[in-house]
Design an enzyme around this catalytic site. Structure first.
Site: not given
Lengths: 691, 581
Positions: A315, A352, A356, A387, A392, A404
């Site tokens: 995978d 954050d 990412e 969600a 954020s 963003k």
């Protein structure tokens, strides 16, 4: 990572002691008959024991002392072989015992109805049956294997996996399976029991490591046939040697007919006792190594098949790439400089903590020299990701709001604030998506600043592992739900041979079937229920321990670490298992040459003195020669126990080089070693005046 | 080694290897049914045979059907040969009025010729009528060879086909082997031999007046000599080409009419190995990987050439017993030197040694010198070569399929050593193949060692020994080795035309022929039904020098380990005593 169930010391007294006792218990003919080579040794030992008593109390065919010495060493041969098997089993048992500790009889809360909040009764875990439903709350032990039907909780599975970080278990989806013996750390779960007592995953695992359920694998059967044929051939050789000797004595007119003791000694030396004796230990140890790699195989057959795999289906997500994407570029909107975009992007990501977010901060710093700031230094307020908003950002002191997030979310946000999403960015976004990346838009109030490109990052070292696989002759195929373009670029970057894009369960199944009808052996890893059909079809199917019950049942191995690249280790262990058997067989057979040169002149020099010329080792006397050969034959089993337990090391290299190396070590080595060994033993026997 | 010996060996090997490719391709074309000259011209005749016999050419046979057809054909052959021998006195073409052959000898000979062994307990020119020689023996020379080739071709199909049940048609393979390969080659060789002086006639024996009258053992003067004649060339050609070896005359190719000139000797020696060597190429061609064929041939040569050189060297050495008497045994312009006992002065050391090694390795069994009279180790070499399982060249077809049984064992061990389920030519070797291949390796050992053990114990066995001591043991061991290897050569020096030896050797020949053919066909059937695993970097290459060497070692080790004790009590101790005493 902490591995709790690893045993490395060979001289662990808690294993050695019981193993010695077991070696004697295993002399039982009913046990020996399963191993034809060693059964012949048993019969031979019994025969010479009888001859010893005959010599002791009447007319023996040789001196009682000589017969006794041979007899004892024949019994030692058997005991050493039994010892190797007992050692392997002991190591397995030690692992099983550490697993069993987790199986204290725990109380369980059996629910009257399969819903949270219904009344429960306290029962013993052993009284639970399939389909019963239990409640497990914070601090409770999970009593049995089961499937979460309600709730979410963090579970400590270190007892099974050795992994100390807790894992999340929740109803539905691919993380619904729980294992008996693990502990719920927080929250609660309602679990439907999926196994009866004695049939749980843990039970299965214990039975496997204890060797109770061990069945001979196909290659082991084929090898046993070969060893039996060698045994029959050498039985013929030694049995016919008696008439030949009788004839020779009458033809030469002097000398003595070869004694049955020497014939038995010759027989035991010639038949492949080294590999015959160590064969069970090798098989058990192979299974053991799997468990040390935290993989539970449901059968030895699967372990063996792993060595033959020629195609590996992997995978993409989590295996080839890191599960998280990382920022690789900034694309500013028209009229905006890249520094402005980078600066805003970094500001929005300062707090954050997702991978990412971190990668955006790092990229801005590395590419545009924008120094990382502390969010409270600049009096900014962090707006976390939810969600609902799907974005954020930060609210700065001067009323500036930087956000963003997903392109659609930012587009909406800008519209609400009266701005428009610039058309020129649309084509950039499309290009990023097409190349397998993820675009993140950045805006300041109602003005879109640009997009950040997030990209799959190939795991470090994975390319080298695939190159290694290629050297082993294994083809790697990436499976991904991505579009073919993305898949192609990632596969190329990771150095894989092929890919299956937009993979559906049907497409996976079809691919495996195609491969198999082309004569290939396919291995794959999977965790989801939708992987189950493909797992069931694959020859070697490793299910992730975190996966669903369906996936685990469809596979023939379960990886407790849930590490998809584990397949590579599995393949190596499978190969090692076969190599150890092959190498020791070669060694065993090559040994025979020297034993002839020890025993044949010793046995017939009385009849034909000229045969003294064949005594090239210059062994002291006929008795010492025969005895030395028998002692060497017994001792070599002891010396090779570590090799049979740890296996012949496997290094990925072309098949012919591997063969050449192993032939040199075990073939040529097997030819020379006993000449040296027998001569040494003979010298020791002479020095100690034992013969 | 002197230059004369060296050149003879070199020419022999070079011509042999040069012939491999053209003949190999030709045979592959014949078996694949591709047009190759002969099968175009004689195609109508071939089809006529099938029509008359009711053979359905297209109908494939499963391995069991193939085996049943083969067994019916061969057992029938044994019955016919037995009957002809027993009834020859009533049958035509018996100008010398030969009497019926004894039952045990007839049985032995019938099995011997049907199993491609051609062990001869009898003296041909003084026992068999011309009809028996031609209709019974020569016919079997052809079809027993063709049977071996058919089994090989079925086995090759097992490797080539995937997931198929059938192995081709036995009758077709039999007819094609005989019609297009054995008969044409024999015809060419027979004509060549006639030009060298080999007789081909139905006339009865000639009588000549002796130039120098002698006295017989009773002291009566002898003035006339009866010179045996007959259809020699036709039987001779197939005896050499079909690895049969049963001579027309008792002295086999040491007889001047069977082997008149050095040229005839060279042609006959070449014919011994010609088809077995070329079949290696046929194998490679048919499995679509010629390197595999060359590799098998190389494995054969790796064992064959050292044996050849060693044999010449042993025989060229002086016999120590004669040397002690001051006999000059060095090679000079006027004498070949070395051990010339039992050798034809026409052929000398090299040609005798080459022949002995070739005939033993090829399961041929014809001789141009007496192995009994070789130096102990020189005599051991042919015996040991047979004991290796007749896989170094071996019988036509049978040698190669026997070697493939060893290949299966070799790839199994090698496969394990590299950590893969063993495979050969893409076919996985599993327990079933191992079982069958093991039988092939085991059965000859049983039929060599057990009967030898019996023979040295019982009077019926021991009375046949002409030489006492270790040499007598070698003689018995050689006889059973020869029978089990379907070789047929004799050590001589053993009176084997007795009921005990006829029956014991007959059973050995039968079981070592057909109990090997059946497992080989079973392997073919099993392989044919398997998939073909594609080659990858993890596949063990089976055409490399390393594998060739490994295969040769497996053959040597199995042979050497089994027979070392027996050989130690026979030729080896004889050698040690000869040189030490």
């Amino acid at each position: 990572m902490k591995k709790t169930n690893k045993i490395t010391s060979l001289f662990d007294p808690s294993i050695l002691g019981p193993a010695v006792i077991d070696s004697f218990k295993k002399l039982d003919p009913r046990h020996q008959i399963k191993n034809p080579v060693m059964f012949v040794v048993l019969v031979g030992s019994a025969l010479t024991t009888g001859l010893y008593f005959q010599a002791l109390f009447g007319h023996g065919e040789a001196s009682p002392g000589f017969i006794l010495a041979i007899t004892l060493w024949l019994w030692f041969t058997l005991l050493f072989a039994n010892f190797s098997e007992a050692m392997a089993e002991g190591r397995g048992k030690a692992q099983a015992a550490s697993l069993r500790k987790t199986r204290k009889d725990t109380p369980a809360k059996k629910l009257s109805k399969p819903v949270y909040g219904s009344s429960f009764t306290m029962v013993s875990a052993t009284s639970l049956r399939k389909e019963d439903v239990v409640l497990i709350e914070t601090g409770d032990m999970i009593p049995m294997d089961g499937e979460v039907i309600e709730g979410i909780a963090s579970v400590d599975e270190s007892a099974i996996t050795g992994e100390s970080a807790p894992v999340i278990r929740e109803s539905g989806g691919d993380r619904s399976a729980v294992t008996g013996g693990t502990r719920v750390l927080s929250d609660w779960l309602v679990v439907r029991i999926t196994a009866n007592p004695g049939e749980t995953f843990l039970d299965h695992m214990i039975a496997m490591v204890e060797g109770a359920k061990r069945q001979k694998t196909p290659n082991e059967i084929a090898l046993t046939i070969l060893l039996v044929v060698f045994t029959i051939i050498f039985l013929l050789v030694t049995v016919t040697l008696l008439p030949f000797s009788i004839y020779s004595v009458s033809a030469a007119g002097h000398g003595e007919v070869i004694s049955v003791t020497v014939l038995v000694a010759l027989l035991v030396c010639l038949i492949p006792t080294t590999i015959g004796g160590l064969l069970p230990a090798i098989g058990i140890a192979g299974m053991d190594r799997m468990i040390q790699a935290n993989v539970i195989a449901t059968s030895g057959r699967a372990v063996e098949a792993a060595g033959d795999v020629d195609v590996l289906l992997l995978d993409k997500t989590g295996t080839i790439t890191l599960g998280n994407r990382q920022a690789v570029a900034f694309f500013p909107a028209y009229g905006i400089s890249v520094e402005v975009l980078a600066d805003a992007a970094q500001l929005s990501s300062l707090s954050d903590e997702t991978p990412e977010g971190r990668s955006i901060v790092v990229l801005a710093k590395q590419k545009h020299g924008i120094r990382e700031r502390q969010i409270h230094d600049i009096e900014a307020k962090f707006v976390p990701f939810t969600a609902q908003t799907k974005m954020s950002g930060v609210d700065l002191a001067g009323g500036k709001e930087i956000r963003k997030g997903a392109v659609e979310a930012i587009e909406n946000y800008v519209k609400i604030h009266g701005g428009i999403f610039p058309e020129d960015l649309k084509s950039t976004i499309e290009t990023i998506s097409k190349s397998g990346g993820t675009p993140l838009a950045v805006c300041e109030n109602n003005r879109v600043l640009g997009v950040i490109q997030l990209k799959d990052i190939i795991k470090g070292g994975i390319k080298e592992r695939f190159a290694e696989l290629r050297r082993m002759g294994i083809k790697t195929i990436m499976i991904t739900g991505d579009n073919p373009l993305t898949a192609a670029s990632i596969a190329a970057e990771a150095g894989m041979d092929d890919f299956l894009a937009q993979a559906t369960p049907e497409a996976k199944l079809k691919l495996i079937r195609e491969m198999q009808s082309g004569g290939r052996l396919v291995a794959m890893t999977g965790d989801g229920t939708n992987d189950a059909p493909a797992l069931a079809q694959a020859d070697v199917a490793v299910a992730m321990h975190t996966g669903t019950q369906a996936a685990k049942e469809a596979g023939n191995m379960v990886d407790l670490d849930s590490n998809p690249t584990k397949l590579i280790e599995v393949v190596e262990i499978g190969k090692q298992l076969l190599m150890t058997r092959g190498s020791l067989t070669t060694f065993s057979i090559s040994n025979d040459v020297s034993k002839y040169f020890a025993i044949i002149p010793a046995a017939f020099v009385g009849t034909y003195p000229a045969l003294k010329a064949l005594n090239i080792m210059h062994l002291a006397t006929p008795q010492s020669a025969v005895l030395s050969a028998v002692i060497f034959n017994a001792l070599i089993i002891i010396f090779l126990i570590p090799l049979s337990l740890f296996g012949v090391p496997y290094r990925p290299m072309p098949a012919s080089r591997l063969l050449r190396d192993n032939l040199l070590i075990y073939g040529l080595g097997g030819l020379i070693t006993p000449f040296v060994g027998i001569k040494l033993i003979d010298m020791i026997l002479v020095t100690l005046h034992l013969v | 080694m002197n230059w004369n010996n060296g050149i003879q060996i070199l020419i022999y090997l070079v011509v042999l290897v040069l012939a491999v490719k053209p003949l190999g391709i030709f045979m592959a074309y014949i078996y694949e049914g591709r047009p190759a000259g002969l099968n175009v011209w004689f195609g109508p005749f071939e089809r006529w045979i099938y029509r008359v016999c009711g053979v359905k050419v297209e109908a494939g046979m499963t391995w069991k059907e193939y085996a049943v057809a083969l067994m019916i054909f061969n057992v029938l052959g044994i019955v016919v040969v037995y009957a002809i021998q027993r009834l020859q006195v009533f049958l035509p073409l018996n100008p010398m009025g030969m009497a019926a052959v004894t039952p045990d000898s007839s049985f032995n000979t019938a099995v011997s010729f049907a199993s491609n062994t051609n062990w001869q307990g009898y003296g041909g020119e003084s026992t068999m009528s011309y009809l028996t020689q031609m209709l019974a023996l020569t016919v079997q020379n052809f079809v027993s060879a063709a049977t071996g080739m058919a089994v090989l071709v079925a086995l090759i199909r097992g490797f080539v086909q995937k997931q198929t049940k059938t192995l081709g048609n036995f009758w077709v393979d039999l007819v094609r082997s005989t019609l297009y390969i054995l008969i044409p080659l024999s015809l060419v060789l027979a004509v060549a031999l006639v030009t060298q002086g080999t007789p081909q006639t139905f006339n009865s024996s000639a009588t000549a007046t002796l130039v120098q009258p002698m006295k017989d053992s009773a002291g009566k003067p002898v003035t006339e000599q009866v010179i045996a004649l007959g259809p020699v060339a036709s039987q001779l050609a197939i005896k050499q080409l079909g690895t049969n070896g049963g001579g027309f005359f008792n002295a086999n190719s040491a007889h001047p009419y069977e082997n008149p000139t050095p040229l005839s000797n060279f042609l006959e020696m070449l014919s011994i190995l010609l088809i077995p060597a070329a079949l290696c190429y046929t194998f490679g061609f048919m499995v679509r990987d010629r390197r595999q064929g060359w590799a098998l041939l190389a494995a054969m040569l790796v064992i064959f050439i050292p044996c050849l050189l060693w044999s010449v060297q042993i025989e060229q050495q002086a016999n120590p017993l004669l040397a002690r008497l001051g006999v000059d045994q060095s090679a000079t312009q006027f004498q070949p030197g070395g051990n010339m006992e039992g050798k034809e002065a026409r052929f000398g050391i090299a040609s005798s040694s080459i022949w002995s090694v070739a005939t033993a390795s090829a399961s041929n069994g014809s001789v141009n010198s007496m192995h009994d009279s070789f130096m102990p180790l020189g005599g051991m070499l042919p015996m040991w070569l047979i004991e290796l399982g007749e896989v170094i060249f071996g019988g036509v077809g049978s040698g190669l399929y026997g070697l493939i049984a060893f290949v299966i064992v070799a790839v199994f061990i090698a496969g394990l050593m590299i950590g893969r389920t063993p495979e050969y030519l893409g076919k996985k070797i599993e327990a079933y193949e191992m079982k069958m291949a093991s039988l092939v390796a085991l059965i000859p050992h049983v039929f060599i060692l057990l009967p030898t053990a019996l023979a040295v114990l019982i009077p019926a066995g021991k009375t046949g020994i002409l030489n006492p001591g270790a040499h007598g043991f070698s003689e018995i061991l050689y006889a059973f080795t020869s029978a089990a290897g379907n070789n047929g050569s004799a050590f001589a020096g053993l009176s084997a035309n007795t009921p005990f030896y006829n029956i014991a050797l007959g059973l050995g020949m039968f079981f070592c022929r057909f109990w090997l053919i059946i497992p080989m066909l079973a392997i073919a059937g099993s392989l044919s039904s398997k998939k073909i695993v594609p080659v990858s970097a993890g596949t063990l290459p089976t055409h490399t020098p390393l594998f060739v060497f490994f295969l040769a070692m497996v053959v040597l080790i199995v042979g050497a380990l089994t027979f070392f004790p027996a050989l130690a009590l026979g030729p080896i101790v004889e050698h040690l005593m000869l040189n030490g005493a």
